[in-house]
Write a protein that holds these residues in place. Structure first.
Motif, PDB file in Angstrom:
ATOM      1  N   SER A 181     -10.317  -1.814  -4.332  1.00 43.61           N
ATOM      2  CA  SER A 181     -10.670  -1.729  -2.906  1.00 43.61           C
ATOM      3  C   SER A 181     -11.133  -3.081  -2.376  1.00 43.61           C
ATOM      4  O   SER A 181     -10.744  -3.500  -1.279  1.00 43.61           O
ATOM      5  CB  SER A 181     -11.777  -0.685  -2.682  1.00 43.61           C
ATOM      6  OG  SER A 181     -11.316   0.611  -2.951  1.00 43.61           O
ATOM      7  N   MET A 222      -0.787  -3.377  -6.303  1.00 44.46           N
ATOM      8  CA  MET A 222       0.510  -2.703  -6.323  1.00 44.46           C
ATOM      9  C   MET A 222       1.170  -2.823  -7.702  1.00 44.46           C
ATOM     10  O   MET A 222       1.677  -1.838  -8.251  1.00 44.46           O
ATOM     11  CB  MET A 222       1.439  -3.290  -5.266  1.00 44.46           C
ATOM     12  CG  MET A 222       2.813  -2.649  -5.230  1.00 44.46           C
ATOM     13  SD  MET A 222       3.991  -3.551  -4.184  1.00 44.46           S
ATOM     14  CE  MET A 222       4.259  -5.030  -5.186  1.00 44.46           C
ATOM     15  N   THR A 250     -14.991  -1.803   1.350  1.00 46.68           N
ATOM     16  CA  THR A 250     -13.899  -2.410   2.103  1.00 46.68           C
ATOM     17  C   THR A 250     -14.355  -2.861   3.487  1.00 46.68           C
ATOM     18  O   THR A 250     -14.004  -3.959   3.945  1.00 46.68           O
ATOM     19  CB  THR A 250     -12.732  -1.412   2.244  1.00 46.68           C
ATOM     20  OG1 THR A 250     -12.246  -1.067   0.946  1.00 46.68           O
ATOM     21  CG2 THR A 250     -11.605  -2.008   3.062  1.00 46.68           C
ATOM     22  N   VAL A 303      -3.005  -7.493  -1.736  1.00 51.01           N
ATOM     23  CA  VAL A 303      -2.489  -6.151  -1.980  1.00 51.01           C
ATOM     24  C   VAL A 303      -1.378  -6.115  -3.027  1.00 51.01           C
ATOM     25  O   VAL A 303      -1.001  -5.044  -3.503  1.00 51.01           O
ATOM     26  CB  VAL A 303      -1.974  -5.534  -0.659  1.00 51.01           C
ATOM     27  CG1 VAL A 303      -3.126  -5.228   0.275  1.00 51.01           C
ATOM     28  CG2 VAL A 303      -0.968  -6.457   0.017  1.00 51.01           C
ATOM     29  N   ILE A 330       0.831  -1.203   0.000  1.00 56.13           N
ATOM     30  CA  ILE A 330       0.000   0.000   0.000  1.00 56.13           C
ATOM     31  C   ILE A 330       0.865   1.252   0.000  1.00 56.13           C
ATOM     32  O   ILE A 330       0.585   2.225  -0.721  1.00 56.13           O
ATOM     33  CB  ILE A 330      -0.966  -0.001   1.204  1.00 56.13           C
ATOM     34  CG1 ILE A 330      -1.992  -1.128   1.060  1.00 56.13           C
ATOM     35  CG2 ILE A 330      -1.684   1.345   1.326  1.00 56.13           C
ATOM     36  CD1 ILE A 330      -2.913  -1.294   2.265  1.00 56.13           C
ATOM     37  N   GLY A 368      -0.816   4.633   4.467  1.00 60.16           N
ATOM     38  CA  GLY A 368      -0.657   3.191   4.276  1.00 60.16           C
ATOM     39  C   GLY A 368      -0.944   2.421   5.552  1.00 60.16           C
ATOM     40  O   GLY A 368      -1.588   1.368   5.528  1.00 60.16           O
ATOM     41  N   GLY A 387      -4.773   2.465   6.137  1.00 54.89           N
ATOM     42  CA  GLY A 387      -5.476   1.552   5.236  1.00 54.89           C
ATOM     43  C   GLY A 387      -5.255   0.098   5.606  1.00 54.89           C
ATOM     44  O   GLY A 387      -6.203  -0.692   5.667  1.00 54.89           O
ATOM     45  N   ALA A 388      -4.005  -0.264   5.845  1.00 54.77           N
ATOM     46  CA  ALA A 388      -3.697  -1.647   6.212  1.00 54.77           C
ATOM     47  C   ALA A 388      -4.313  -2.007   7.558  1.00 54.77           C
ATOM     48  O   ALA A 388      -4.849  -3.109   7.739  1.00 54.77           O
ATOM     49  CB  ALA A 388      -2.180  -1.846   6.260  1.00 54.77           C
ATOM     50  N   ARG A 411      -8.107  -5.394  -2.061  1.00 55.20           N
ATOM     51  CA  ARG A 411      -7.285  -5.107  -0.877  1.00 55.20           C
ATOM     52  C   ARG A 411      -7.968  -5.586   0.399  1.00 55.20           C
ATOM     53  O   ARG A 411      -7.302  -6.038   1.340  1.00 55.20           O
ATOM     54  CB  ARG A 411      -6.999  -3.608  -0.778  1.00 55.20           C
ATOM     55  CG  ARG A 411      -6.104  -3.051  -1.874  1.00 55.20           C
ATOM     56  CD  ARG A 411      -5.747  -1.602  -1.605  1.00 55.20           C
ATOM     57  NE  ARG A 411      -5.176  -0.976  -2.781  1.00 55.20           N
ATOM     58  CZ  ARG A 411      -5.832  -0.178  -3.603  1.00 55.20           C
ATOM     59  NH1 ARG A 411      -7.112   0.122  -3.370  1.00 55.20           N
ATOM     60  NH2 ARG A 411      -5.239   0.342  -4.664  1.00 55.20           N
ATOM     61  N   GLN A 427       2.274   1.815  -3.409  1.00 54.51           N
ATOM     62  CA  GLN A 427       1.260   2.440  -4.272  1.00 54.51           C
ATOM     63  C   GLN A 427       1.140   3.931  -3.983  1.00 54.51           C
ATOM     64  O   GLN A 427       1.069   4.755  -4.907  1.00 54.51           O
ATOM     65  CB  GLN A 427      -0.094   1.768  -4.063  1.00 54.51           C
ATOM     66  CG  GLN A 427      -0.160   0.329  -4.547  1.00 54.51           C
ATOM     67  CD  GLN A 427      -1.441  -0.361  -4.103  1.00 54.51           C
ATOM     68  OE1 GLN A 427      -2.521   0.105  -4.405  1.00 54.51           O
ATOM     69  NE2 GLN A 427      -1.316  -1.460  -3.379  1.00 54.51           N
ATOM     70  N   ASN A 428       1.104   4.284  -2.699  1.00 59.87           N
ATOM     71  CA  ASN A 428       0.993   5.699  -2.331  1.00 59.87           C
ATOM     72  C   ASN A 428       2.221   6.489  -2.774  1.00 59.87           C
ATOM     73  O   ASN A 428       2.108   7.642  -3.207  1.00 59.87           O
ATOM     74  CB  ASN A 428       0.804   5.840  -0.822  1.00 59.87           C
ATOM     75  CG  ASN A 428      -0.544   5.330  -0.354  1.00 59.87           C
ATOM     76  OD1 ASN A 428      -1.461   5.158  -1.143  1.00 59.87           O
ATOM     77  ND2 ASN A 428      -0.675   5.084   0.936  1.00 59.87           N
TER      78      ASN A 428
END
Length: 449
Positions: free
Chosen positions: A147, A159, A67, A155, A16, A286, A289-290, A150, A19-20
């Protein structure tokens, strides 16, 4: 099981964060390349991007609802419910994307006039938005599908898709901005074309992944699954999250409106600050989100004891990520000041805005982890809507307008006051966390799918 928290978090956080970082790298590439075109192009694209920011927040809100439910139903091992949730989210996202795309295509000048009265910036920004309108329909499908993926803990595939997309975006930026390989030099318009092409490629990648996935498809047929209890749950959780994200995004855009009506130098400086802040917050976002995915999976399995332990460990991580983010911004400051080609006044604003943001990121880290991670994992989305709306619309935005246009304070004083918004929320957010009201298993046993 507590000892498993950090290994599981790292497995989710690293992809994540990558990706960010890639997303922030694309924004940086836009600004770096446009820096050689001119300050007007940087400012115009920055202002126009707030429109994209709003629609992204809409998709993020819908993705949040998807999610929340998918993570808990996956923890419960109910794949049919996950498919139904995906279909509901796709219906909502497409219905919202259509008018947004139409407005960007047909009336982009109207949106630009909300942010600035400079006719040159309006013209450049309108051309950028007209091309970007194509990307909103692509994002409507991409954001929901990734979404859901993930939320199931998958994930790595998102990515990889992001790596391909963002790499292509940066390469096309260079081609269309500088006119490489015989292409015309298109400036800000080239940025929009590069983004549109890369989003189309990303959607094609999602379709290919879907074709080879055994249990998670980007399947239009899911949109026709009818289940009133799930629709009710999705609406109850997504709409507050969507409202929260849109309210926050529009209010944050109002900060740009305030700065835009103060001076073009402030807009240009804030454009670069936004890029650096994005890098400073990638680890914070990140982690949030995780953490939300992991807590949702554990709550869905009805293990509340370990959910509390995981949430406590997540908060410790958050303090570290906030501190790291602040240090990243401070470390980047001298390099940014050496790189930027702005007026002397804009450079002065840039220096002190970066210093302010090195502290601001800590407030962002704590609030994002709790509101967008911990609380949402248990379906507690309404608190974030109320908290952010009151904080930004009853405190920060009015304070900014009064400071700028009534008391006529200096630009940096106005900017500093706007950046107090995250810290004002802390007492209420931390109190909500300690109350444990967010700790809920929201799955149903009687879906009849």
């Amino acid at each position: 099981m507590k000892n498993q928290f950090y290994p599981q978090m790292l497995r989710l956080v690293i992809p994540i964060v990558i990706q960010n970082l890639l997303s922030a790298a694309v924004s940086s590439a836009d600004v770096i390349m446009l820096n050689y075109v001119g300050q007007s192009s940087i400012s115009a694209v920055s202002l126009a991007s707030y429109y994209a920011g709003v629609i992204f927040m809409v998709f993020n809100g819908l993705g949040t609802g998807a999610t929340i439910l998918s993570a808990q139903y996956w923890g419960k091992k109910d794949l049919k419910a996950v498919h139904a949730v995906e279909g509901i989210a796709l219906r909502f996202s497409l219905l919202i994307a259509l008018p947004f795309s139409a407005f960007a295509m047909l009336a982009p000048e109207l949106m630009m006039r909300l942010f600035t009265t400079d006719t040159g910036l309006i013209r450049i920004g309108a051309g950028y938005l007209r091309i970007m309108s194509v990307t909103y329909l692509c994002q409507a499908l991409i954001e929901v599908y990734l979404s859901i993926m993930r939320s199931l803990g998958r994930v790595v595939v998102p990515m990889v898709l992001n790596i391909i997309t963002f790499t292509l975006n940066i390469l096309l930026n260079a081609v269309f901005i500088f006119g490489l390989f015989g292409a015309p030099k298109m400036g800000a318009t080239g940025v929009a074309i590069a983004t549109a092409v890369s989003r189309i490629v990303e959607l094609a990648g999602c379709i290919v992944v879907s074709l080879y996935s055994r249990d998670l498809k980007l399947n239009p047929a899911y949109m026709f699954i009818r289940n009133k209890p799930l629709l009710k749950d999705f609406t109850r959780m997504s709409l507050p999250a969507l409202g929260n994200d849109v309210s926050w995004s529009v209010a944050f855009s109002m900060y740009a409106v305030i700065l835009g009506h103060l001076s073009s130098d402030a807009v240009a400086a804030n454009s670069l600050v936004s890029v650096v802040r994005n890098f400073g917050t990638v680890l914070c976002f990140g982690t949030a989100g995780a953490g939300g995915i992991l807590l949702g999976n554990v709550m869905g399995s009805n293990d509340m004891k370990h959910t509390k332990e995981y949430a406590s460990s997540l908060m410790k991580m958050t303090v570290v990520t906030g501190a790291v983010g602040g240090l990243v911004i401070l470390a980047a400051t001298p390099f940014v000041l050496n790189f930027a080609s702005l007026t002397d006044t804009a450079m002065h604003y840039l220096k002190y805005m970066l210093i302010i943001n090195s502290v601001y990121v800590m407030g962002t880290a704590v609030n994002t982890t709790l509101i967008a991670g911990v609380f949402r994992a248990g379906g507690d989305t309404r608190f974030g809507l109320v908290c952010d709306t009151i904080d930004m619309w009853c405190y920060a935005v009015p304070l900014g307008f009064l400071a700028a246009f009534v008391f006529k304070l200096p630009v940096l004083a106005v900017y500093f006051l706007l950046c107090t918004d995250e810290f004002v929320k802390w007492p209420w957010v931390i109190r909500r966390y300690r109350s444990g009201k967010w700790l809920r298993n929201i799955t149903r046993d009687d879906l009849s799918l």
